[in-house]
Design an enzyme around this catalytic site. Sequence first.
Site, short mmCIF file in Angstrom:
data_model
loop_
_atom_site.label_atom_id
_atom_site.label_comp_id
_atom_site.label_asym_id
_atom_site.label_seq_id
_atom_site.Cartn_x
_atom_site.Cartn_y
_atom_site.Cartn_z
N ARG A 59 -4.26 4.68 18.20
CA ARG A 59 -5.19 4.27 17.15
C ARG A 59 -5.73 5.50 16.41
O ARG A 59 -6.17 5.42 15.28
CB ARG A 59 -6.35 3.45 17.72
CG ARG A 59 -7.13 2.72 16.60
CD ARG A 59 -8.41 2.06 17.09
NE ARG A 59 -9.39 3.04 17.47
CZ ARG A 59 -9.94 3.15 18.67
NH1 ARG A 59 -9.61 2.31 19.64
NH2 ARG A 59 -10.83 4.08 18.93
N LYS A 209 4.70 -1.75 -1.36
CA LYS A 209 5.43 -1.94 -2.62
C LYS A 209 6.55 -0.89 -2.74
O LYS A 209 7.36 -0.79 -1.87
CB LYS A 209 4.46 -1.88 -3.80
CG LYS A 209 3.13 -2.59 -3.54
CD LYS A 209 3.29 -4.09 -3.44
CE LYS A 209 1.97 -4.81 -3.49
NZ LYS A 209 1.62 -5.57 -2.32
N1 PLP Z 1 -3.16 -2.35 -4.68
C1 PLP Z 1 -2.32 -2.99 -5.50
C2 PLP Z 1 -2.10 -2.49 -6.89
C3 PLP Z 1 -1.63 -4.13 -5.06
O1 PLP Z 1 -0.80 -4.78 -5.88
C4 PLP Z 1 -1.86 -4.59 -3.72
C5 PLP Z 1 -1.18 -5.80 -3.22
O2 PLP Z 1 -0.55 -6.53 -3.94
C6 PLP Z 1 -2.76 -3.90 -2.92
C7 PLP Z 1 -3.38 -2.78 -3.42
C8 PLP Z 1 -3.03 -4.33 -1.50
O3 PLP Z 1 -1.96 -3.95 -0.70
P1 PLP Z 1 -1.50 -4.71 0.65
O4 PLP Z 1 -0.99 -6.05 0.24
O5 PLP Z 1 -0.47 -3.79 1.22
O6 PLP Z 1 -2.70 -4.84 1.52
#
Ligand code: PLP
Length: 408
Positions: A59, A209
């Site tokens: 952790r 992403k």
């Molecule tokens: N920031 C952006 C621009 C996003 O599109 C997303 C999710 O779609 C997040 C943060 C949050 O990420 P996660 O889904 O990995 O928690």
Amino acid sequence: MTSLPNASHDDSIDDFETLAVHAGPAPDPATGAVLPPVHQNTTYLQDGVGRDRGFTYSRCGNPTVSALELALGQLEAAPPAIAFSTGMAATTTLLLALCRAGDRVVCGDVVYGGTVRFLEKVLAGFGVRACFVDTSDLDAIRAALREPTRLVFLESPANPTLKLTDLEAVAAMARAAGAVTCVDNTFLTAALQRPLELGADLSLYSTTKFLEGHNATVGGAIVTRDSELAERIRFVRNTAGTIQAPWESWLTLRGIRTLSLRLERHSANALAVARFLESHPAVAEVHYPGLESFPQHQLAQRQQRSGGGVLAFLLRDELPGGALEAGKVLMASLRLWTLAENLGAVESLVTHPATMTHGTMDPDARRKAGLADGLVRLSAGIERGGDLIADLDRALALVTAKVEEVVR
Ligand code: PLP
């Protein structure tokens, strides 16, 4: 030039494409394994009381997570990044690390819906106020910064309208006002935009992403050159338990190897699709920073390497049922574009922000921020661009036929 401490190859790599392939630790000294091993492990032998070998409990830190962190930092000429279990874990840990009761956050009015939800529905309960501002409007930012502000948090391009913010100008204004700037750089990654080089204090990522890029993991990261901020964020990550897992870290590190190649293709496909949609009679608006017609195209050229892989568009409201209904028919008719709540993966995806990613936002605030109910978000994958356009063309023809049926 970015030097690669401990890297396996030349330490004077100044080309991002090469850097991305080689970023991270040198081959494993014990075995020579070129890829870092996956340390799927909880606890670590200590050589005596108080004599650990750098790791104690996963952790707090894990060698595979550290390998990813080294690579992510190198991509932005920064010390090792801080990796999290999700993008939202990165955002929430950052907010918990920075904000105290009475503090104020200036947040972009178009950001990922989960960020708004955390600020409004969770952090507000702890006495932290959020003020949502159109960060593309420098006067609005200037006015917002007249009140003491702890953090300016924004996305550029913003999810899902693709609106841009002049990062250099906003970071300078925030600094002068004593606030820290964090740019959620998820849509572009360091391959296409470097917030720290433009003066921001922190770049934040949903590695879910483009960084991991294969729809295989969820993850997050923060990159900063400010060692005090980094230490504070690491402390809260350790305390709250929001660290990334070893296997996800390894997959993300592997994703980084092809980041440049993928983003080149994502961007080329997105631009071709945007041009196609712009010339289609059923389409009212296309939002894509790479289009010459995009109102902030010049800013995009100044601070981004290319337009990125994400675009959004609105069908014509004159279509019976309006843009929203027509959009639903379109989304149901696509074959190559999968209707799903993600972006930045090799597969092309289509999302309806008003009911999916931004569904919990107050509908009035959502519309006021330019996020129309009928807006359709596309994440162009790495398939052949012509195939993606042909699928859209076929689905748009179906929408038009359905519409004609209704009219008859
Ligand atoms: N920031 C952006 C621009 C996003 O599109 C997303 C999710 O779609 C997040 C943060 C949050 O990420 P996660 O889904 O990995 O928690």
